[in-house]
Design a protein around this motif. Structure first.
Motif, PDB file in Angstrom:
ATOM      1  N   LEU A 295     -18.215 -51.513  -1.711  1.00  0.00           N
ATOM      2  CA  LEU A 295     -19.108 -50.357  -1.579  1.00  0.00           C
ATOM      3  C   LEU A 295     -19.870 -50.089  -2.877  1.00  0.00           C
ATOM      4  O   LEU A 295     -21.056 -49.761  -2.859  1.00  0.00           O
ATOM      5  N   ALA A 296     -19.217 -50.235  -4.004  1.00  0.00           N
ATOM      6  CA  ALA A 296     -19.882 -50.030  -5.289  1.00  0.00           C
ATOM      7  C   ALA A 296     -20.977 -51.067  -5.507  1.00  0.00           C
ATOM      8  O   ALA A 296     -22.017 -50.767  -6.094  1.00  0.00           O
ATOM      9  N   ALA A 297     -20.775 -52.279  -4.987  1.00  0.00           N
ATOM     10  CA  ALA A 297     -21.741 -53.369  -5.162  1.00  0.00           C
ATOM     11  C   ALA A 297     -22.867 -53.337  -4.128  1.00  0.00           C
ATOM     12  O   ALA A 297     -23.711 -54.230  -4.117  1.00  0.00           O
ATOM     13  N   GLY A 298     -22.865 -52.326  -3.260  1.00  0.00           N
ATOM     14  CA  GLY A 298     -23.908 -52.244  -2.241  1.00  0.00           C
ATOM     15  C   GLY A 298     -23.615 -53.094  -1.027  1.00  0.00           C
ATOM     16  O   GLY A 298     -24.498 -53.407  -0.242  1.00  0.00           O
ATOM     17  N   GLU A 299     -22.364 -53.471  -0.866  1.00  0.00           N
ATOM     18  CA  GLU A 299     -21.947 -54.304   0.266  1.00  0.00           C
ATOM     19  C   GLU A 299     -20.942 -53.512   1.093  1.00  0.00           C
ATOM     20  O   GLU A 299     -20.854 -52.310   0.971  1.00  0.00           O
ATOM     21  N   GLY A 300     -20.210 -54.195   1.934  1.00  0.00           N
ATOM     22  CA  GLY A 300     -19.166 -53.539   2.711  1.00  0.00           C
ATOM     23  C   GLY A 300     -19.665 -52.943   3.999  1.00  0.00           C
ATOM     24  O   GLY A 300     -20.745 -53.284   4.481  1.00  0.00           O
ATOM     25  N   PRO A 301     -18.900 -52.015   4.562  1.00  0.00           N
ATOM     26  CA  PRO A 301     -19.232 -51.429   5.859  1.00  0.00           C
ATOM     27  C   PRO A 301     -20.562 -50.689   5.846  1.00  0.00           C
ATOM     28  O   PRO A 301     -20.984 -50.165   4.815  1.00  0.00           O
ATOM     29  N   GLY A 302     -21.198 -50.626   7.006  1.00  0.00           N
ATOM     30  CA  GLY A 302     -22.457 -49.909   7.136  1.00  0.00           C
ATOM     31  C   GLY A 302     -22.308 -48.417   6.976  1.00  0.00           C
ATOM     32  O   GLY A 302     -23.215 -47.730   6.530  1.00  0.00           O
ATOM     33  N   SER A 303     -21.155 -47.904   7.327  1.00  0.00           N
ATOM     34  CA  SER A 303     -20.894 -46.470   7.227  1.00  0.00           C
ATOM     35  C   SER A 303     -19.466 -46.268   6.722  1.00  0.00           C
ATOM     36  O   SER A 303     -18.535 -46.885   7.245  1.00  0.00           O
ATOM     37  N   ALA A 304     -19.318 -45.408   5.708  1.00  0.00           N
ATOM     38  CA  ALA A 304     -17.993 -45.181   5.124  1.00  0.00           C
ATOM     39  C   ALA A 304     -17.933 -43.832   4.432  1.00  0.00           C
ATOM     40  O   ALA A 304     -18.942 -43.339   3.923  1.00  0.00           O
ATOM     41  N   VAL A 305     -16.746 -43.251   4.418  1.00  0.00           N
ATOM     42  CA  VAL A 305     -16.471 -42.055   3.630  1.00  0.00           C
ATOM     43  C   VAL A 305     -15.153 -42.278   2.893  1.00  0.00           C
ATOM     44  O   VAL A 305     -14.273 -42.974   3.379  1.00  0.00           O
ATOM     45  N   ILE A 306     -15.066 -41.686   1.711  1.00  0.00           N
ATOM     46  CA  ILE A 306     -13.821 -41.724   0.944  1.00  0.00           C
ATOM     47  C   ILE A 306     -13.151 -40.369   1.092  1.00  0.00           C
ATOM     48  O   ILE A 306     -13.804 -39.330   0.988  1.00  0.00           O
ATOM     49  N   ALA A 307     -11.855 -40.395   1.318  1.00  0.00           N
ATOM     50  CA  ALA A 307     -11.057 -39.167   1.370  1.00  0.00           C
ATOM     51  C   ALA A 307      -9.924 -39.289   0.365  1.00  0.00           C
ATOM     52  O   ALA A 307      -9.325 -40.359   0.224  1.00  0.00           O
ATOM     53  N   LEU A 308      -9.651 -38.197  -0.328  1.00  0.00           N
ATOM     54  CA  LEU A 308      -8.484 -38.147  -1.202  1.00  0.00           C
ATOM     55  C   LEU A 308      -7.436 -37.307  -0.497  1.00  0.00           C
ATOM     56  O   LEU A 308      -7.694 -36.164  -0.113  1.00  0.00           O
ATOM     57  N   GLY A 309      -6.268 -37.896  -0.295  1.00  0.00           N
ATOM     58  CA  GLY A 309      -5.199 -37.231   0.424  1.00  0.00           C
ATOM     59  C   GLY A 309      -5.305 -37.444   1.915  1.00  0.00           C
ATOM     60  O   GLY A 309      -6.300 -37.968   2.423  1.00  0.00           O
ATOM     61  N   TYR A 310      -4.235 -37.031   2.603  1.00  0.00           N
ATOM     62  CA  TYR A 310      -4.196 -37.161   4.056  1.00  0.00           C
ATOM     63  C   TYR A 310      -3.328 -36.069   4.652  1.00  0.00           C
ATOM     64  O   TYR A 310      -2.603 -35.366   3.939  1.00  0.00           O
ATOM     65  N   ALA A 311      -3.414 -35.940   5.952  1.00  0.00           N
ATOM     66  CA  ALA A 311      -2.536 -35.034   6.687  1.00  0.00           C
ATOM     67  C   ALA A 311      -1.455 -35.900   7.331  1.00  0.00           C
ATOM     68  O   ALA A 311      -1.772 -36.919   7.951  1.00  0.00           O
ATOM     69  N   GLY A 312      -0.218 -35.525   7.153  1.00  0.00           N
ATOM     70  CA  GLY A 312       0.874 -36.326   7.693  1.00  0.00           C
ATOM     71  C   GLY A 312       1.912 -35.476   8.393  1.00  0.00           C
ATOM     72  O   GLY A 312       2.139 -34.320   8.016  1.00  0.00           O
ATOM     73  N   TRP A 313       2.509 -36.049   9.429  1.00  0.00           N
ATOM     74  CA  TRP A 313       3.541 -35.378  10.207  1.00  0.00           C
ATOM     75  C   TRP A 313       4.684 -36.342  10.438  1.00  0.00           C
ATOM     76  O   TRP A 313       4.475 -37.518  10.748  1.00  0.00           O
ATOM     77  N   ASP A 314       5.910 -35.862  10.301  1.00  0.00           N
ATOM     78  CA  ASP A 314       7.100 -36.662  10.612  1.00  0.00           C
ATOM     79  C   ASP A 314       7.232 -36.845  12.109  1.00  0.00           C
ATOM     80  O   ASP A 314       6.515 -36.200  12.898  1.00  0.00           O
ATOM     81  N   ALA A 315       8.155 -37.660  12.520  1.00  0.00           N
ATOM     82  CA  ALA A 315       8.403 -37.928  13.942  1.00  0.00           C
ATOM     83  C   ALA A 315       8.606 -36.618  14.693  1.00  0.00           C
ATOM     84  O   ALA A 315       9.426 -35.782  14.302  1.00  0.00           O
ATOM     85  N   GLY A 316       7.813 -36.415  15.733  1.00  0.00           N
ATOM     86  CA  GLY A 316       7.926 -35.229  16.576  1.00  0.00           C
ATOM     87  C   GLY A 316       7.320 -33.960  16.020  1.00  0.00           C
ATOM     88  O   GLY A 316       7.152 -32.972  16.742  1.00  0.00           O
ATOM     89  N   GLN A 317       6.971 -33.937  14.748  1.00  0.00           N
ATOM     90  CA  GLN A 317       6.473 -32.706  14.124  1.00  0.00           C
ATOM     91  C   GLN A 317       5.128 -32.269  14.701  1.00  0.00           C
ATOM     92  O   GLN A 317       4.927 -31.088  14.996  1.00  0.00           O
ATOM     93  N   LEU A 318       4.202 -33.187  14.866  1.00  0.00           N
ATOM     94  CA  LEU A 318       2.893 -32.829  15.398  1.00  0.00           C
ATOM     95  C   LEU A 318       3.014 -32.295  16.824  1.00  0.00           C
ATOM     96  O   LEU A 318       2.410 -31.278  17.171  1.00  0.00           O
ATOM     97  N   GLU A 319       3.841 -32.929  17.623  1.00  0.00           N
ATOM     98  CA  GLU A 319       4.052 -32.459  18.998  1.00  0.00           C
ATOM     99  C   GLU A 319       4.632 -31.060  19.008  1.00  0.00           C
ATOM    100  O   GLU A 319       4.198 -30.215  19.784  1.00  0.00           O
ATOM    101  N   ASP A 320       5.602 -30.798  18.105  1.00  0.00           N
ATOM    102  CA  ASP A 320       6.198 -29.464  18.015  1.00  0.00           C
ATOM    103  C   ASP A 320       5.180 -28.419  17.587  1.00  0.00           C
ATOM    104  O   ASP A 320       5.130 -27.314  18.137  1.00  0.00           O
ATOM    105  N   GLU A 321       4.352 -28.759  16.618  1.00  0.00           N
ATOM    106  CA  GLU A 321       3.352 -27.811  16.126  1.00  0.00           C
ATOM    107  C   GLU A 321       2.309 -27.517  17.202  1.00  0.00           C
ATOM    108  O   GLU A 321       1.827 -26.384  17.316  1.00  0.00           O
ATOM    109  N   MET A 322       1.960 -28.513  17.983  1.00  0.00           N
ATOM    110  CA  MET A 322       0.969 -28.296  19.033  1.00  0.00           C
ATOM    111  C   MET A 322       1.532 -27.465  20.182  1.00  0.00           C
ATOM    112  O   MET A 322       0.806 -26.702  20.803  1.00  0.00           O
ATOM    113  N   ALA A 323       2.834 -27.637  20.435  1.00  0.00           N
ATOM    114  CA  ALA A 323       3.476 -26.852  21.507  1.00  0.00           C
ATOM    115  C   ALA A 323       3.547 -25.388  21.121  1.00  0.00           C
ATOM    116  O   ALA A 323       3.433 -24.499  21.902  1.00  0.00           O
TER     117      ALA A 323
END
Length: 141
Positions: free
Chosen positions: A113-141
């Motif tokens: 990406l710095a060299a002007g190559e790579g994917p046609g469309s891209a975004v950089i994100a710092l960090g992520y959202a993460g859920w343990d096994a079953g946690q997302l389902e519990d939160e949505m319920a």
């Protein structure tokens, strides 16, 4: 749960009071019986791709994306970078979670990406959202 939420958007309900997720839209990049990983796509940081490239010692004079803002991808591992992009190339560490979107964590895509190559469309994100096994389902319920 037979239907997982990979490649779906999670839109925070108006009453959400968790500051990490209030008024966010999160793209779920992986969801299985082991847990889930997503990238918040509607929060930017006061940082551009060019500044990330500078921190990594990359020459971005040919970059097509150097002026794009960097996303605040979520509250987990905020020092870790993720590139959400359209499919192209064979990167060292990619998760092809749909036909139209991949998530890459290896530096080789940043070099491209710095060299002007790579994917046609891209975004950089710092960090992520993460859920343990079953946690997302519990939160949505």
């Amino acid at each position: 749960m037979a239907d997982y939420l990979t490649n779906q958007f999670l839109i925070a309900m108006p009453a959400m009071d968790d500051p990490n997720f209030a008024q966010t839209v999160t793209l779920v990049c992986e969801h299985s019986e082991r847990g889930a990983l997503g990238i918040v796509i509607n929060r930017t940081l006061p940082l551009t791709f060019s500044e990330v490239f500078d921190q990594l010692g990359l020459d971005a004079t040919r970059s097509r994306v150097k002026d794009q803002p960097v996303l605040q991808g979520g509250p987990v591992q905020t020092e870790r970078g993720f590139v959400l992009h359209t499919p192209s190339g064979a990167w060292e560490s990619s998760l092809p979670f749909s036909e139209r979107m991949h998530l890459t964590t290896s530096r080789d895509i940043l070099d491209a990406l710095a060299a002007g190559e790579g994917p046609g469309s891209a975004v950089i994100a710092l960090g992520y959202a993460g859920w343990d096994a079953g946690q997302l389902e519990d939160e949505m319920a």
